[in-house]
Enzyme design. Structure first.
Site, PDB file in Angstrom:
ATOM      1  N   HIS A  48       0.807  -1.222   0.000  1.00 54.58           N
ATOM      2  CA  HIS A  48       0.000   0.000   0.000  1.00 54.58           C
ATOM      3  C   HIS A  48       0.841   1.274   0.000  1.00 54.58           C
ATOM      4  O   HIS A  48       0.503   2.250  -0.634  1.00 54.58           O
ATOM      5  CB  HIS A  48      -0.999   0.009   1.166  1.00 54.58           C
ATOM      6  CG  HIS A  48      -0.376   0.104   2.531  1.00 54.58           C
ATOM      7  ND1 HIS A  48       0.121  -0.995   3.196  1.00 54.58           N
ATOM      8  CD2 HIS A  48      -0.164   1.164   3.351  1.00 54.58           C
ATOM      9  CE1 HIS A  48       0.609  -0.621   4.367  1.00 54.58           C
ATOM     10  NE2 HIS A  48       0.461   0.694   4.491  1.00 54.58           N
ATOM     11  N   ASP A  49       1.972   1.266   0.716  1.00 59.48           N
ATOM     12  CA  ASP A  49       2.786   2.479   0.843  1.00 59.48           C
ATOM     13  C   ASP A  49       4.059   2.426   0.009  1.00 59.48           C
ATOM     14  O   ASP A  49       5.015   3.151   0.300  1.00 59.48           O
ATOM     15  CB  ASP A  49       3.160   2.698   2.317  1.00 59.48           C
ATOM     16  CG  ASP A  49       2.128   3.533   3.055  1.00 59.48           C
ATOM     17  OD1 ASP A  49       1.339   4.241   2.393  1.00 59.48           O
ATOM     18  OD2 ASP A  49       2.117   3.479   4.299  1.00 59.48           O
TER      19      ASP A  49
ATOM     20  N   LYS B 281       6.073   5.475  -1.031  1.00 57.99           N
ATOM     21  CA  LYS B 281       6.910   6.265  -0.128  1.00 57.99           C
ATOM     22  C   LYS B 281       8.383   6.246  -0.553  1.00 57.99           C
ATOM     23  O   LYS B 281       9.143   7.104  -0.131  1.00 57.99           O
ATOM     24  CB  LYS B 281       6.770   5.784   1.324  1.00 57.99           C
ATOM     25  CG  LYS B 281       5.497   6.311   1.996  1.00 57.99           C
ATOM     26  CD  LYS B 281       5.422   5.896   3.459  1.00 57.99           C
ATOM     27  CE  LYS B 281       4.185   6.482   4.144  1.00 57.99           C
ATOM     28  NZ  LYS B 281       4.019   5.967   5.516  1.00 57.99           N
TER      29      LYS B 281
ATOM     30  N   HIS C 250       2.522  10.057  -2.190  1.00 54.05           N
ATOM     31  CA  HIS C 250       2.955   8.658  -2.172  1.00 54.05           C
ATOM     32  C   HIS C 250       1.884   7.746  -2.774  1.00 54.05           C
ATOM     33  O   HIS C 250       2.193   6.676  -3.288  1.00 54.05           O
ATOM     34  CB  HIS C 250       3.374   8.192  -0.759  1.00 54.05           C
ATOM     35  CG  HIS C 250       2.247   7.856   0.179  1.00 54.05           C
ATOM     36  ND1 HIS C 250       1.540   8.795   0.882  1.00 54.05           N
ATOM     37  CD2 HIS C 250       1.702   6.654   0.545  1.00 54.05           C
ATOM     38  CE1 HIS C 250       0.627   8.197   1.636  1.00 54.05           C
ATOM     39  NE2 HIS C 250       0.697   6.894   1.454  1.00 54.05           N
TER      40      HIS C 250
ATOM     41  N   HIS D 212      -5.866   4.163  -0.746  1.00 57.98           N
ATOM     42  CA  HIS D 212      -5.964   3.765   0.661  1.00 57.98           C
ATOM     43  C   HIS D 212      -6.112   4.939   1.624  1.00 57.98           C
ATOM     44  O   HIS D 212      -6.397   4.741   2.798  1.00 57.98           O
ATOM     45  CB  HIS D 212      -4.810   2.838   1.076  1.00 57.98           C
ATOM     46  CG  HIS D 212      -3.460   3.490   1.163  1.00 57.98           C
ATOM     47  ND1 HIS D 212      -2.667   3.729   0.083  1.00 57.98           N
ATOM     48  CD2 HIS D 212      -2.749   3.938   2.235  1.00 57.98           C
ATOM     49  CE1 HIS D 212      -1.525   4.296   0.457  1.00 57.98           C
ATOM     50  NE2 HIS D 212      -1.559   4.442   1.770  1.00 57.98           N
ATOM     51  N   HIS D 213      -5.940   6.176   1.132  1.00 60.45           N
ATOM     52  CA  HIS D 213      -6.192   7.339   1.998  1.00 60.45           C
ATOM     53  C   HIS D 213      -7.458   8.100   1.626  1.00 60.45           C
ATOM     54  O   HIS D 213      -7.688   9.203   2.115  1.00 60.45           O
ATOM     55  CB  HIS D 213      -4.992   8.285   1.992  1.00 60.45           C
ATOM     56  CG  HIS D 213      -3.802   7.744   2.734  1.00 60.45           C
ATOM     57  ND1 HIS D 213      -3.807   7.538   4.099  1.00 60.45           N
ATOM     58  CD2 HIS D 213      -2.576   7.348   2.301  1.00 60.45           C
ATOM     59  CE1 HIS D 213      -2.624   7.043   4.474  1.00 60.45           C
ATOM     60  NE2 HIS D 213      -1.858   6.911   3.400  1.00 60.45           N
TER      61      HIS D 213
ATOM     62  N   ASP E  85      -4.670  -0.240   7.796  1.00 63.64           N
ATOM     63  CA  ASP E  85      -3.492   0.623   7.882  1.00 63.64           C
ATOM     64  C   ASP E  85      -3.597   1.571   9.075  1.00 63.64           C
ATOM     65  O   ASP E  85      -2.649   1.725   9.844  1.00 63.64           O
ATOM     66  CB  ASP E  85      -3.341   1.416   6.582  1.00 63.64           C
ATOM     67  CG  ASP E  85      -2.080   2.276   6.568  1.00 63.64           C
ATOM     68  OD1 ASP E  85      -1.051   1.846   7.130  1.00 63.64           O
ATOM     69  OD2 ASP E  85      -2.125   3.376   5.984  1.00 63.64           O
TER      70      ASP E  85
END
Ligand code: C2E
Ligand code: SIN
Ligand code: SIN
Ligand code: FE
Ligand code: FE
Length: 408
Positions: A250-251, A254, A279, A305-306, A348
């Site tokens: 998911h990240d 970054k 990201h 996801h955010h 998360d």
């Protein structure tokens, strides 16, 4: 394999299972399928799989029709223990000899044998282990990958008895065919963990255990939702296989964020946070040439996801993720946010809240549960939060399995 045993049908079943294994990517769904097929063929009530790791036999998967309701079974697969590779245990003996080991009654093993039955699981659970079939799983290069242990063969009447001779003949074929899929499943997780380690060098919060926990939470939350929605088993397993790995990434975006911002010990300024928001877009770019369903889900999760259920998340509508001047757009809402991303948002944030961060301490689960429930309907999809709150026992088992290594 009972009275109506048919060699042709058995071999066909094994070949079909082998083919279906090739459509799976994650080691858990692969082990689940192997064990299920072996138990179908042999009538075994229970079974587990141990995999060789660092010279030990790691307990890696379990099924037990008598003991485990679905949710408990999902917690049991996260049990963390390993056996040494020595001939005093049954599994260790099968591993060392590389041969099928048949036992008709675990409580009647002759004292002359080097191995003995460890009664502690039966004593704790009230289970009665009788017959056992222990199958080494070997690769085509004859390397030992693990051991599958089947327990309590049942006949058509449901009575427990010894494993039929046909099982001893045919199940090694299934076990050894499965080794390729198992090795692929292990490599997939390792590749992803290594990719995330590159992001971790930038962001020390995105550790291996964090990544594994988020993947496992997502798999279990999805499984619970799919059960409640009545999704068929085949689709449930396919989606679970994908989300277990896609959520680990998911990240991944970054990697593209500068150290000074990612590793900042305190609060971020608005400008810094605006950069961090990118990201999501940078992660999505990695999966733009989607070649598989897994790539597609990885892209959905990285990008979304955010996002928040009632809006206010990011990045929102971005007409072109490749544009140099890409800006956050109008946030997505509700079911316009892909299901995989709605699940990952809960996983998360729960993990961020219950973990130590450079800018905050770890909170107890109970406090994090309250935040999830307070924010259901605003930040989070209420259906996802409800599924999460149904499985807090499994969540704790995942936390116990994937603990943070002490920092130096
Ligand atoms: P992360 O640390 O993995 O956090 C993921 C998400 O968990 C956050 O997304 C946020 O929704 C939630 N979260 C984390 N900590 C808290 C908290 O203390 N309270 C509440 N209510 N929610 C929390 P968000 O805000 O979009 O942040 C994305 C990423 O940006 C974070 O990932 C982290 O890498 C970074 N970040 C966010 N705020 C700060 C900060 O104040 N300082 C630093 N150094 N980094 C931050
Ligand atoms: C559904 O069919 O309602 C959802 C199943 C899925 O997530 O693919
Ligand atoms: C999907 O599987 O994404 C559709 C169902 C949903 O979004 O809840
Ligand atoms: Fe993120
Ligand atoms: Fe994260």
């Amino acid at each position: 394999m009972g009275n109506d045993f048919c060699p042709d049908a058995t071999v066909r079943t094994i070949l079909k299972a082998t083919e279906e294994l090739n459509t799976l990517n994650d080691v858990d769904t692969i082990l689940d399928k192997i064990l299920w097929e072996a138990r179908q063929l042999s009538g075994a009530d229970a079974g587990s799989i141990f995999l060789v790791k660092d010279g030990q036999l790691n307990f890696s998967y379990v099924q037990n029709d008598t003991l485990f309701q679905t949710d408990e079974s999902n917690a049991a697969i996260y049990t963390d223990f390993a056996l040494p590779m020595t001939e005093d245990s049954i599994v260790g003996y099968a591993a060392l000899t590389g041969e099928t080991l048949v036992i008709d009654d675990a409580y009647e093993i002759e004292a002359t044998k080097p191995y003995s039955f460890n009664k502690s699981f039966d004593e704790k659970s009230g289970y009665r282990t009788t017959s056992m079939l222990n199958l080494p799983i070997k690769s085509h290069e004859n390397k030992l990958v693990g051991v599958m242990q089947l327990i309590n063969a049942r006949n058509r009447q449901g009575e427990v008895g010894p494993f039929p001779a046909e099982c001893v003949t045919y199940l090694p074929l299934l076990a050894n065919n499965a080794s390729v899929a198992i090795q692929r499943g292990i490599i997939n997780r390792e590749l992803i963990l290594r990719m995330m380690q590159m992001a971790e060098m930038r962001d020390p919060t995105e550790t291996g255990p964090h990544v594994q926990r988020v993947g496992a939470y997502c798999a279990e939350i999805y499984h619970r939702m799919a059960t409640k929605r009545g999704v068929c088993i085949k689709e449930t397993k396919r989606y679970r296989d994908h989300i277990r790995l896609a959520a680990m990434l998911h990240d991944v975006g970054k990697v593209g964020i500068s150290d000074t911002i990612l590793k900042k010990p305190g609060k971020l300024t608005n400008e810094e946070f605006a950069i961090i928001k990118m990201h999501t877009v940078m992660g999505a770019r990695l999966f733009k040439n989607q070649t598989s369903d897994l790539d597609h889900m990885s892209m959905e999760i990285a990008l979304r996801h955010h996002e928040k259920w009632a809006g206010n998340g990011y990045p929102g509508n971005v007409p072109d993720i490749w544009s140099d001047s890409v800006q956050p757009g109008t946030p997505l809402t509700g079911k316009a946010i892909p299901l995989s991303a709605r699940i990952c948002a809960v996983a998360d944030v729960f993990d961020a809240l219950t973990s130590h961060r450079s800018y905050k301490d770890a909170w107890p689960n109970e406090k994090a549960y309250m935040i999830l429930q307070d924010d259901a309907g605003t930040h989070f999809d209420p259906e996802v939060v409800e599924a999460f709150m149904d499985i807090t026992g499994v969540i704790k088992a995942i936390q116990a399995k994937y603990q943070e290594q002490p920092h130096d």
